[in-house]
Design an enzyme around this catalytic site. Structure first.
Site, PDB file in Angstrom:
ATOM      1  N   TYR A   1       0.863  -1.193   0.000  1.00  0.00           N
ATOM      2  CA  TYR A   1       0.000   0.000   0.000  1.00  0.00           C
ATOM      3  C   TYR A   1       0.893   1.234   0.000  1.00  0.00           C
ATOM      4  CZ  TYR A   1      -4.111   2.665   1.808  1.00  0.00           C
ATOM      5  OH  TYR A   1      -5.153   3.530   1.989  1.00  0.00           O
TER       6      TYR A   1
ATOM      7  N   LYS B   1      -0.266  -1.259  -4.765  1.00  0.00           N
ATOM      8  CA  LYS B   1      -1.269  -0.183  -4.878  1.00  0.00           C
ATOM      9  C   LYS B   1      -0.517   1.121  -5.018  1.00  0.00           C
ATOM     10  CE  LYS B   1      -5.006   1.884  -2.063  1.00  0.00           C
ATOM     11  NZ  LYS B   1      -4.475   3.248  -1.934  1.00  0.00           N
TER      12      LYS B   1
END
Lengths: 312, 312
Positions: free
Chosen positions: A145, A173
């Site tokens: 992330y 991501k």
């Protein structure tokens, strides 16, 4: 990687594609609003999202204690109707991240999402070791992330590639793509070049969703789509159907929404939408984070009506 | 403000002056190393610091859970020999900040230190409301902790002034002063101008300690002085005795230390000093934060020897 069904939860995913929607974790009088949360998950199921990521930034993970987080994952898995549920497990301390992974696994999550949250500035080696510890903790797949606006950590492509070699990493991501389509394609290709084939790329930053998918990202990790999934699914399905111009046009229709998110942030905008549509109680965000100010709410209401989103 | 002695702790302070030392919270195999922590507190008592601030950034507060933090405050109060103990109470969520204040009060702290820690970016109104909630929670005095390098929140003088009006605020901990003495004096005077008379100013950023005190700050909140207090006390006492040139010279003698802190951060340098001097076990920092790398440790060892700090 484990792929057999887990009797208590969703099946660990082996790849992420399409739309992953990030629901809010709404509070009511400072406590987890379970009814509202279940309602949000059910909306995502009804819309047909490809996966649900709870406890992302939009799910306020950094504001919730361990018991609250565990409860959120259990509720999501119970109400996800088999749609894979991923759970954010970030924390300041590695030991706490590992405890959250244990909880996510026990609660039946299909994967976890991990951001290198920092108070002290972390270097590449420290972040790599964090992901090594996380991937070594369980067989649950891990999404890297990268959210520099909240973590203040900047990944290089070189570090993406180094972490992506760890067993269990399934997706990166990324925080957005350049506005120019050619540059966006080159940006995604440059990241793809450092990743093993089985590791995907997901775009976030809702304004970049269409552009990111068109540029070759596998997944759109959508914040506001956790509250209003239907238009974001429309964009996603258009790209998947080989109609990038349609996806681009659908995203352009939402320009006033992207602008408000640019001003106020996707969390505050998502919360204000949920509060206005009766999907969450007033003041559903964890203090000290406050919701939109009255003039911003008025602007949002006008915009939702004008875009035809108020009835969704 | 309460000034009567508290039978279970130190007396709430009404003003902060001189040197406030920030001890590490050393870990051993990932657990709170109580023996080492008590040893650090006893060093500060022996050196004669004016106050002890536990659970500052140097005390790794954001990495510790509630029980660990409560234990740290109790141990410090027990071993502080009556020297006021302040405790950092920052957390992402206001509700958790208030719980930490309750714990600090019950453990006998003389005051608390609060930074507006953010995951979501906070605005001035949100930060003001955080301090309003904190000052309303107990009679414990509150130090406003401005630490932009870790919180990524930037205070304006206007916001300092607004928060300083809240009952219970006793000091503003500023992140440093300009290098030029005239500019430093003007900087401190500009902040002083927006504060009520009873609210002091403390400087942090160890390289700025002497310059900040000379420029008119009331307190030096020292990170590395939590591990090696004697030289920092020397600088402080020189300024208090009206000998700024001497203080400046003492600080300049430590230039190699300030440079290493500039490169590696005061937490990692303090931890490496404590580990080398046997004041803490190896790897005393909470993962994912790692200690200095071998070449930096070698540089530190040489420097401590050269500066005569190795025997302190």
């Amino acid at each position: 990687m484990m792929t057999s069904p887990d009797s208590t939860g969703t099946v660990p995913v082996t790849a992420l594609t399409g739309l992953s929607a990030f629901p809010l974790t709404p509070l009511k009088d400072g406590q987890l609003d379970q009814t509202a949360f279940i309602g949000l998950v059910q909306r995502l199921v009804a819309a047909g999202v490809d996966s649900i990521t709870v406890l992302g930034s939009t799910g306020s993970y950094m504001y919730l204690d361990r018991a609250e987080r565990e409860r959120v994952i259990r509720l999501a898995v119970q109400h996800a109707a088999g749609i894979p549920v991923l759970a954010g497990v970030g924390a300041m301390r590695t030991e706490h991240v590992l405890a959250h992974i244990d909880d996510a696994r026990a609660a039946g999550a299909a994967g976890v999402l991990l951001a290198p949250v920092g108070y002290q500035r972390l270097d590449d080696d420290e972040v790599f070791e964090l992901f090594r510890a996380a991937t070594g903790r369980s067989e649950l797949p891990v999404v890297v992330y990268d959210n520099p606006s909240t973590t203040h950590f900047t990944f290089s492509n070189q570090l993406y590639g180094r972490i992506a070699q760890l067993p269990g990493i399934i997706s990166i991501k990324i925080p957005g793509v350049p506005a120019d389509p050619e540059k966006a394609r080159a940006h995604v290709a440059a990241i793809r070049a450092v990743l093993p084939e089985h590791v995907g790329i997901g775009v976030s930053g809702d304004a970049f969703g269409a552009a990111g998918l068109i540029a070759g990202c596998d997944t759109w990790f959508t914040a506001v789509g956790g509250t209003i999934p239907v238009p974001m699914l429309g964009i996603t399905r258009a790209v998947q159907a080989g109609e990038p111009a349609k996806a681009q046009a659908l995203s352009e229709d939402l320009q006033p929404l992207w602008e408000l998110i640019g001003q106020c942030g996707s969390l505050r905008v998502s919360a204000a939408i949920a509060e206005r549509q009766g999907l969450a109680a007033p003041d559903c965000l964890p203090l000290p984070v406050q919701g939109l100010k009255p003039d911003q709410r008025a602007q949002l209401a006008l915009m939702l009506d004008r875009l035809g989103l108020a009835s969704l």
